[in-house]
Design a protein around this motif. Structure first.
Motif, short mmCIF file in Angstrom:
data_model
loop_
_atom_site.label_atom_id
_atom_site.label_comp_id
_atom_site.label_asym_id
_atom_site.label_seq_id
_atom_site.Cartn_x
_atom_site.Cartn_y
_atom_site.Cartn_z
N HIS A 148 147.91 97.96 -14.65
CA HIS A 148 147.37 98.51 -15.87
C HIS A 148 147.16 97.37 -16.86
CE1 HIS A 148 148.46 102.44 -14.26
NE2 HIS A 148 149.60 101.86 -13.92
N ASN A 149 145.95 97.26 -17.37
CA ASN A 149 145.62 96.20 -18.30
C ASN A 149 146.15 96.57 -19.69
OD1 ASN A 149 144.46 94.20 -19.86
ND2 ASN A 149 142.50 94.28 -18.80
N LEU A 150 147.03 95.75 -20.22
CA LEU A 150 147.62 96.01 -21.53
C LEU A 150 146.56 96.07 -22.62
CD1 LEU A 150 150.22 96.40 -23.17
CD2 LEU A 150 150.37 93.91 -23.37
N ARG A 151 145.49 95.34 -22.45
CA ARG A 151 144.41 95.34 -23.45
C ARG A 151 143.72 96.70 -23.57
NH1 ARG A 151 143.77 90.07 -24.98
NH2 ARG A 151 144.48 88.51 -23.49
N ASP A 152 143.84 97.54 -22.55
CA ASP A 152 143.25 98.88 -22.61
C ASP A 152 143.99 99.79 -23.59
OD1 ASP A 152 141.43 98.12 -20.69
OD2 ASP A 152 142.54 99.05 -19.03
N PHE A 153 145.16 99.39 -24.03
CA PHE A 153 145.98 100.22 -24.92
C PHE A 153 146.01 99.69 -26.35
CE2 PHE A 153 147.47 100.73 -20.61
CZ PHE A 153 147.46 102.11 -20.48
#
Length: 82
Positions: free
Chosen positions: A36-41
């Motif tokens: 899961h890409n942290l930047r998506d949050f």
């Protein structure tokens, strides 16, 4: 067994976990690994995840908000799958 890995470099880890014993375990259905890409949050237009340390000094630290959002999102997904 399920592993959810939160990272800012999911593409780099993808190649590592699709080789060797990890690949064999995934093919046999023993483990499931999701990145899961942290930047998506993040909520800003630049998808910023780092900040200066409190009190100054060298280096950078992760902001707590994107991490908290990521963990909450993953927890709700796991609960809904049960």
């Amino acid at each position: 067994m399920r592993f959810d890995i939160i990272t800012i470099f999911p593409q780099i880890l993808d190649s590592y976990f699709n080789e060797s014993l990890f690949k064999k375990a995934q093919e046999k259905g023993l483990i499931k690994i999701q990145f899961h890409n942290l930047r998506d949050f993040t909520s800003d237009k630049h998808h910023k995840v780092d900040d200066k340390p409190y009190g100054g000094g060298p280096g950078m630290v992760f902001m707590a908000e994107p991490i908290a959002r990521a963990v909450q999102s993953l927890r709700s997904k796991v609960k809904s799958q049960r």
